[in-house]
Design a protein around this motif. Structure first.
Motif, short mmCIF file in Angstrom:
data_model
loop_
_atom_site.label_atom_id
_atom_site.label_comp_id
_atom_site.label_asym_id
_atom_site.label_seq_id
_atom_site.Cartn_x
_atom_site.Cartn_y
_atom_site.Cartn_z
N TYR A 93 35.69 39.87 44.84
CA TYR A 93 35.74 41.26 44.42
C TYR A 93 36.47 41.67 43.13
CZ TYR A 93 36.56 46.23 45.17
OH TYR A 93 36.78 47.62 44.80
N GLU A 94 37.66 40.91 43.01
CA GLU A 94 38.39 41.08 41.50
C GLU A 94 37.65 40.48 40.45
OE1 GLU A 94 42.35 40.13 41.42
OE2 GLU A 94 42.85 42.25 42.21
N ASN A 95 36.79 39.53 40.51
CA ASN A 95 35.90 38.85 39.58
C ASN A 95 34.74 39.64 39.22
OD1 ASN A 95 37.38 36.39 38.35
ND2 ASN A 95 36.99 35.45 40.35
N PHE A 96 34.24 40.17 40.25
CA PHE A 96 32.74 40.82 39.92
C PHE A 96 32.62 42.21 40.24
CE2 PHE A 96 32.19 36.38 41.36
CZ PHE A 96 31.63 36.02 40.02
N VAL A 97 33.54 42.91 40.84
CA VAL A 97 33.46 44.50 41.35
C VAL A 97 34.78 45.05 40.54
CG1 VAL A 97 33.62 46.22 43.00
CG2 VAL A 97 32.48 43.87 43.39
N LYS A 99 39.23 45.28 39.84
CA LYS A 99 40.39 45.02 40.37
C LYS A 99 41.22 45.61 41.29
CE LYS A 99 40.72 42.15 36.74
NZ LYS A 99 40.35 40.40 37.11
N ILE A 100 41.82 44.87 42.22
CA ILE A 100 42.59 45.50 43.52
C ILE A 100 43.96 46.03 42.83
CG2 ILE A 100 43.36 44.90 45.84
CD1 ILE A 100 40.95 42.92 45.91
N ASP A 101 44.05 47.15 43.13
CA ASP A 101 45.32 47.73 42.74
C ASP A 101 46.31 47.96 44.05
OD1 ASP A 101 47.49 48.96 41.44
OD2 ASP A 101 46.65 50.90 41.57
N SER A 110 50.21 35.42 44.87
CA SER A 110 50.39 35.27 43.56
C SER A 110 49.13 34.75 42.67
CB SER A 110 51.44 34.12 43.29
OG SER A 110 50.88 32.98 43.65
N TRP A 111 48.18 34.19 43.31
CA TRP A 111 47.12 33.81 42.75
C TRP A 111 45.85 34.97 42.70
CZ3 TRP A 111 43.00 34.96 45.93
CH2 TRP A 111 43.18 35.09 47.28
N MET A 112 46.17 36.13 43.33
CA MET A 112 45.32 37.24 43.03
C MET A 112 45.30 37.54 41.73
SD MET A 112 45.39 39.89 46.24
CE MET A 112 44.58 41.08 45.40
N GLY A 113 44.09 37.96 41.12
CA GLY A 113 43.76 38.20 39.75
C GLY A 113 44.03 37.14 38.59
N THR A 114 44.09 35.99 39.14
CA THR A 114 44.25 34.67 38.25
C THR A 114 43.06 33.82 38.79
OG1 THR A 114 45.82 33.74 39.76
CG2 THR A 114 46.65 35.12 38.12
N VAL A 115 42.32 33.87 39.75
CA VAL A 115 41.56 32.98 40.24
C VAL A 115 40.29 33.31 39.48
CG1 VAL A 115 40.11 31.69 42.06
CG2 VAL A 115 42.55 32.33 42.33
N ASP A 116 39.67 32.58 38.63
CA ASP A 116 38.46 32.89 37.94
C ASP A 116 37.32 32.21 38.59
OD1 ASP A 116 38.89 30.20 37.16
OD2 ASP A 116 38.64 30.43 34.88
N PHE A 117 36.17 32.29 38.20
CA PHE A 117 34.93 31.70 38.82
C PHE A 117 34.96 30.13 38.95
CE2 PHE A 117 30.40 30.28 39.19
CZ PHE A 117 30.03 31.09 40.23
N SER A 118 35.48 29.53 38.08
CA SER A 118 35.81 28.01 38.07
C SER A 118 36.63 27.71 39.29
CB SER A 118 36.13 27.63 36.80
OG SER A 118 36.26 26.10 36.77
N GLY A 119 37.90 28.72 39.25
CA GLY A 119 38.62 28.34 40.17
C GLY A 119 38.46 28.68 41.59
#
Length: 184
Positions: A93-97, A99-101, A110-119
């Motif tokens: 959701y955060e990568n493609f739609v 950001k979750i506020d 802590s990992w929310m918002g930092t995991v990219d597609f590769s991760g």
């Protein structure tokens, strides 16, 4: 005194191109129902988890140590599948739609918002390998208890697990090579 020219603004895009790009950008919201569906799948997984726990805990007084280990492995397996769903829901959701506020909520992972597609790929394959390993371990435990399990079934489980592990290693190598490659 010489005056430096003002930077040139790129020419305005044609209306059709602006309309197309806006439409494509807004189309990302078509992914949102997929994530809502995954939340529903997570709810189903919770029901299955509690049903499995209820059935297994009802036999706790007659359970062998191996049976207890198998029960724990089954529950861990379901928990890993739930974790996998949550990672895909949040990261996707955060990568493609959008950001979750959550503001400054103390429980925000802590990992929310930092995991990219590769991760996300690496977390996904790691979870799949763990789930596959648990399935394999469960059958080996059953085999150790004397339960008859076909050699072909075990061979398939081992082959599939090795394939998942090899895929994970290859994905990690590709990501490593990509990270070291000069960006274009």
């Amino acid at each position: 005194m010489t005056q430096t020219p003002a930077p040139r603004r790129p020419s305005a895009k044609p209306a059709v191109e602006r309309w197309l790009e806006t439409g494509l950008f807004r189309a990302r919201w078509l992914m949102a129902p997929f994530y809502v569906g995954l939340v529903a799948a997570l709810a189903v997984l919770i029901i299955v988890f509690f049903r499995e726990a209820w059935v297994e805990f009802s036999h706790v007084m007659t359970m062998s140590p191996e049976g207890a280990i198998l029960m724990v492995l089954s529950l861990i397996d379901l928990s890993l599948a739930g974790n996998l769903l949550l990672i895909v829901i949040f990261s996707g959701y955060e990568n493609f739609v959008s950001k979750i506020d959550t503001g400054d909520h103390e429980d925000r992972p802590s990992w929310m918002g930092t995991v990219d597609f590769s991760g996300l790929k690496m977390k996904l394959i790691a979870s799949i390998v763990a789930i596959s390993a648990i399935a394999l371990l469960k059958d080996f435990m059953k085999l150790a208890e004397g339960e008859a399990i076909e050699d072909r079934h075990l061979a398939w489980l081992v082959g599939i697990h090795v394939t998942f592990v090899a895929s994970g290693v290859l994905l990690a190598v590709m990501d490593y090579v990509t990270s070291k490659t000069e960006k274009h």
